[in-house]
Write a protein that holds these residues in place. Sequence first.
Motif, PDB file in Angstrom:
ATOM      1  N   ILE A 142      -4.238  -8.432  -6.582  1.00 56.15           N
ATOM      2  CA  ILE A 142      -3.608  -8.946  -5.367  1.00 56.15           C
ATOM      3  C   ILE A 142      -2.781  -7.856  -4.692  1.00 56.15           C
ATOM      4  O   ILE A 142      -2.801  -7.711  -3.473  1.00 56.15           O
ATOM      5  CB  ILE A 142      -2.732 -10.174  -5.696  1.00 56.15           C
ATOM      6  CG1 ILE A 142      -3.603 -11.317  -6.211  1.00 56.15           C
ATOM      7  CG2 ILE A 142      -1.960 -10.637  -4.457  1.00 56.15           C
ATOM      8  CD1 ILE A 142      -2.826 -12.476  -6.793  1.00 56.15           C
ATOM      9  N   LYS A 143      -2.069  -7.060  -5.509  1.00 53.92           N
ATOM     10  CA  LYS A 143      -1.279  -5.956  -4.948  1.00 53.92           C
ATOM     11  C   LYS A 143      -2.166  -4.972  -4.215  1.00 53.92           C
ATOM     12  O   LYS A 143      -1.812  -4.477  -3.132  1.00 53.92           O
ATOM     13  CB  LYS A 143      -0.515  -5.244  -6.067  1.00 53.92           C
ATOM     14  CG  LYS A 143       0.644  -6.043  -6.639  1.00 53.92           C
ATOM     15  CD  LYS A 143       1.295  -5.313  -7.803  1.00 53.92           C
ATOM     16  CE  LYS A 143       2.411  -6.146  -8.412  1.00 53.92           C
ATOM     17  NZ  LYS A 143       3.006  -5.476  -9.602  1.00 53.92           N
ATOM     18  N   ASP A 144      -3.332  -4.662  -4.798  1.00 55.10           N
ATOM     19  CA  ASP A 144      -4.269  -3.750  -4.135  1.00 55.10           C
ATOM     20  C   ASP A 144      -4.747  -4.343  -2.812  1.00 55.10           C
ATOM     21  O   ASP A 144      -4.870  -3.628  -1.804  1.00 55.10           O
ATOM     22  CB  ASP A 144      -5.476  -3.485  -5.040  1.00 55.10           C
ATOM     23  CG  ASP A 144      -5.113  -2.652  -6.271  1.00 55.10           C
ATOM     24  OD1 ASP A 144      -4.049  -1.996  -6.237  1.00 55.10           O
ATOM     25  OD2 ASP A 144      -5.888  -2.667  -7.240  1.00 55.10           O
ATOM     26  N   LEU A 145      -5.022  -5.634  -2.811  1.00 54.02           N
ATOM     27  CA  LEU A 145      -5.492  -6.303  -1.596  1.00 54.02           C
ATOM     28  C   LEU A 145      -4.410  -6.304  -0.520  1.00 54.02           C
ATOM     29  O   LEU A 145      -4.701  -6.134   0.676  1.00 54.02           O
ATOM     30  CB  LEU A 145      -5.918  -7.735  -1.922  1.00 54.02           C
ATOM     31  CG  LEU A 145      -6.661  -8.504  -0.824  1.00 54.02           C
ATOM     32  CD1 LEU A 145      -7.892  -7.740  -0.366  1.00 54.02           C
ATOM     33  CD2 LEU A 145      -7.064  -9.883  -1.336  1.00 54.02           C
ATOM     34  N   VAL A 146      -3.154  -6.484  -0.927  1.00 53.63           N
ATOM     35  CA  VAL A 146      -2.034  -6.443   0.021  1.00 53.63           C
ATOM     36  C   VAL A 146      -1.954  -5.073   0.693  1.00 53.63           C
ATOM     37  O   VAL A 146      -1.770  -4.971   1.906  1.00 53.63           O
ATOM     38  CB  VAL A 146      -0.705  -6.766  -0.696  1.00 53.63           C
ATOM     39  CG1 VAL A 146       0.486  -6.413   0.196  1.00 53.63           C
ATOM     40  CG2 VAL A 146      -0.649  -8.246  -1.059  1.00 53.63           C
ATOM     41  N   GLU A 147      -2.101  -4.015  -0.101  1.00 56.83           N
ATOM     42  CA  GLU A 147      -2.039  -2.662   0.455  1.00 56.83           C
ATOM     43  C   GLU A 147      -3.163  -2.433   1.462  1.00 56.83           C
ATOM     44  O   GLU A 147      -2.958  -1.836   2.522  1.00 56.83           O
ATOM     45  CB  GLU A 147      -2.110  -1.619  -0.673  1.00 56.83           C
ATOM     46  CG  GLU A 147      -0.923  -1.634  -1.611  1.00 56.83           C
ATOM     47  CD  GLU A 147       0.396  -1.470  -0.877  1.00 56.83           C
ATOM     48  OE1 GLU A 147       0.489  -0.604   0.009  1.00 56.83           O
ATOM     49  OE2 GLU A 147       1.338  -2.224  -1.194  1.00 56.83           O
ATOM     50  N   ILE A 148      -4.344  -2.931   1.133  1.00 59.07           N
ATOM     51  CA  ILE A 148      -5.484  -2.792   2.050  1.00 59.07           C
ATOM     52  C   ILE A 148      -5.220  -3.545   3.345  1.00 59.07           C
ATOM     53  O   ILE A 148      -5.466  -3.052   4.447  1.00 59.07           O
ATOM     54  CB  ILE A 148      -6.778  -3.304   1.379  1.00 59.07           C
ATOM     55  CG1 ILE A 148      -7.169  -2.395   0.213  1.00 59.07           C
ATOM     56  CG2 ILE A 148      -7.916  -3.384   2.397  1.00 59.07           C
ATOM     57  CD1 ILE A 148      -8.298  -2.947  -0.639  1.00 59.07           C
ATOM     58  N   ALA A 149      -4.696  -4.787   3.215  1.00 56.29           N
ATOM     59  CA  ALA A 149      -4.425  -5.607   4.398  1.00 56.29           C
ATOM     60  C   ALA A 149      -3.360  -4.972   5.287  1.00 56.29           C
ATOM     61  O   ALA A 149      -3.501  -4.916   6.511  1.00 56.29           O
ATOM     62  CB  ALA A 149      -3.997  -7.008   3.970  1.00 56.29           C
ATOM     63  N   LEU A 150      -2.280  -4.484   4.666  1.00 59.82           N
ATOM     64  CA  LEU A 150      -1.223  -3.839   5.437  1.00 59.82           C
ATOM     65  C   LEU A 150      -1.740  -2.612   6.167  1.00 59.82           C
ATOM     66  O   LEU A 150      -1.456  -2.400   7.349  1.00 59.82           O
ATOM     67  CB  LEU A 150      -0.070  -3.449   4.509  1.00 59.82           C
ATOM     68  CG  LEU A 150       0.958  -4.529   4.193  1.00 59.82           C
ATOM     69  CD1 LEU A 150       1.852  -4.095   3.048  1.00 59.82           C
ATOM     70  CD2 LEU A 150       1.802  -4.849   5.414  1.00 59.82           C
ATOM     71  N   LYS A 151      -2.491  -1.806   5.456  1.00 61.80           N
ATOM     72  CA  LYS A 151      -3.022  -0.581   6.064  1.00 61.80           C
ATOM     73  C   LYS A 151      -3.978  -0.903   7.204  1.00 61.80           C
ATOM     74  O   LYS A 151      -3.924  -0.294   8.272  1.00 61.80           O
ATOM     75  CB  LYS A 151      -3.735   0.254   5.005  1.00 61.80           C
ATOM     76  CG  LYS A 151      -4.235   1.599   5.532  1.00 61.80           C
ATOM     77  CD  LYS A 151      -4.820   2.437   4.406  1.00 61.80           C
ATOM     78  CE  LYS A 151      -5.280   3.786   4.941  1.00 61.80           C
ATOM     79  NZ  LYS A 151      -5.842   4.648   3.862  1.00 61.80           N
ATOM     80  N   LEU A 171       8.138   0.852  11.785  1.00 60.99           N
ATOM     81  CA  LEU A 171       7.820  -0.330  10.995  1.00 60.99           C
ATOM     82  C   LEU A 171       6.588  -0.121  10.128  1.00 60.99           C
ATOM     83  O   LEU A 171       6.068  -1.063   9.547  1.00 60.99           O
ATOM     84  CB  LEU A 171       7.585  -1.535  11.926  1.00 60.99           C
ATOM     85  CG  LEU A 171       8.764  -1.914  12.818  1.00 60.99           C
ATOM     86  CD1 LEU A 171       8.391  -3.098  13.677  1.00 60.99           C
ATOM     87  CD2 LEU A 171      10.001  -2.220  11.991  1.00 60.99           C
ATOM     88  N   ASP A 172       6.111   1.108  10.033  1.00 59.62           N
ATOM     89  CA  ASP A 172       4.899   1.402   9.286  1.00 59.62           C
ATOM     90  C   ASP A 172       5.088   0.996   7.828  1.00 59.62           C
ATOM     91  O   ASP A 172       6.132   1.259   7.220  1.00 59.62           O
ATOM     92  CB  ASP A 172       4.595   2.899   9.372  1.00 59.62           C
ATOM     93  CG  ASP A 172       3.209   3.219   8.832  1.00 59.62           C
ATOM     94  OD1 ASP A 172       2.347   3.564   9.634  1.00 59.62           O
ATOM     95  OD2 ASP A 172       3.004   3.107   7.615  1.00 59.62           O
ATOM     96  N   TYR A 173       4.053   0.403   7.247  1.00 62.44           N
ATOM     97  CA  TYR A 173       4.140  -0.044   5.870  1.00 62.44           C
ATOM     98  C   TYR A 173       4.430   1.100   4.906  1.00 62.44           C
ATOM     99  O   TYR A 173       4.985   0.907   3.835  1.00 62.44           O
ATOM    100  CB  TYR A 173       2.841  -0.749   5.472  1.00 62.44           C
ATOM    101  CG  TYR A 173       1.686   0.199   5.270  1.00 62.44           C
ATOM    102  CD1 TYR A 173       1.333   0.599   3.989  1.00 62.44           C
ATOM    103  CD2 TYR A 173       0.979   0.705   6.349  1.00 62.44           C
ATOM    104  CE1 TYR A 173       0.289   1.480   3.789  1.00 62.44           C
ATOM    105  CE2 TYR A 173      -0.061   1.579   6.152  1.00 62.44           C
ATOM    106  CZ  TYR A 173      -0.410   1.975   4.878  1.00 62.44           C
ATOM    107  OH  TYR A 173      -1.428   2.854   4.679  1.00 62.44           O
ATOM    108  N   ASP A 174       4.079   2.330   5.269  1.00 61.54           N
ATOM    109  CA  ASP A 174       4.342   3.470   4.394  1.00 61.54           C
ATOM    110  C   ASP A 174       5.834   3.712   4.232  1.00 61.54           C
ATOM    111  O   ASP A 174       6.262   4.332   3.264  1.00 61.54           O
ATOM    112  CB  ASP A 174       3.694   4.741   4.960  1.00 61.54           C
ATOM    113  CG  ASP A 174       2.186   4.743   4.781  1.00 61.54           C
ATOM    114  OD1 ASP A 174       1.728   4.126   3.812  1.00 61.54           O
ATOM    115  OD2 ASP A 174       1.495   5.337   5.604  1.00 61.54           O
ATOM    116  N   HIS A 175       6.631   3.242   5.192  1.00 65.14           N
ATOM    117  CA  HIS A 175       8.062   3.514   5.157  1.00 65.14           C
ATOM    118  C   HIS A 175       8.877   2.356   4.590  1.00 65.14           C
ATOM    119  O   HIS A 175       9.785   2.570   3.799  1.00 65.14           O
ATOM    120  CB  HIS A 175       8.573   3.836   6.568  1.00 65.14           C
ATOM    121  CG  HIS A 175       7.947   5.077   7.144  1.00 65.14           C
ATOM    122  ND1 HIS A 175       8.191   6.327   6.646  1.00 65.14           N
ATOM    123  CD2 HIS A 175       7.082   5.246   8.176  1.00 65.14           C
ATOM    124  CE1 HIS A 175       7.506   7.236   7.349  1.00 65.14           C
ATOM    125  NE2 HIS A 175       6.820   6.596   8.274  1.00 65.14           N
TER     126      HIS A 175
END
Length: 222
Positions: A142-151, A171-175
């Motif tokens: 699920i964590k991997d999927l969240v990262e994909i969705a955010l990106k 507001l970039d997810y990387d930050h």
Amino acid sequence: MSRKRLQLLVESLSRSAKHFTEGEVECLIKLFDALLAKSSSHFAVAGFNRTVFRDTLFTAFGMTDDAVLDRVFSTFDRDNNGCITVVEWVQGLAVLLRGTLEEKIKFYDLNGDGYISREEMFQMLKNSLIKQPAEEDPDEGIKDLVEIALKKMAMGFRESPKESQKYNPDLDYDHDGKLSFEDFEQAVRDENLLLEAFGPCLPDIKSRIAFEEKVFLETRKL
């Protein structure tokens, strides 16, 4: 409640909760009164509390997730006094059952801070995906999927000239692990199925139909 007072309330709520007819509004008021009669809360004169509300959503729609139920309650409870009045009840159900895409999106900001965070995405996806085999850690997937969705959603605005002015690098997810709610809203408009992918913040169509049939058909007989 006298018949005259009921009629005035029905007419008023029919104007503010535009997704319902006057007959449907009257049915929802009757249901509210029935729920109120079962409430032992000190709010009972004005409305019912969080516990009655959560029990109602569980019974009607099978909703069980605490974070989602709290967000739905907060969305209904517009004056934030911990009590759902008849006006909040009817207006809230108008969105929950028949709201526009723009209206329903608001339920997905679970903590109401104007952003969609990793934690909120994780919470929504955790309750909507089929569990992994026992030997695997479902949370990691699920964590991997969240990262994909955010990106995907954050990058989508940089790659689209039409929407590029809406992307805020701060507001970039990387930050900060968050996506602005404006960007989430735009992503959902571009792909409506995202709301379904992010899980049970809203009742599924089968439970909505069953609820409406029960309330709007059976309540009229009372």
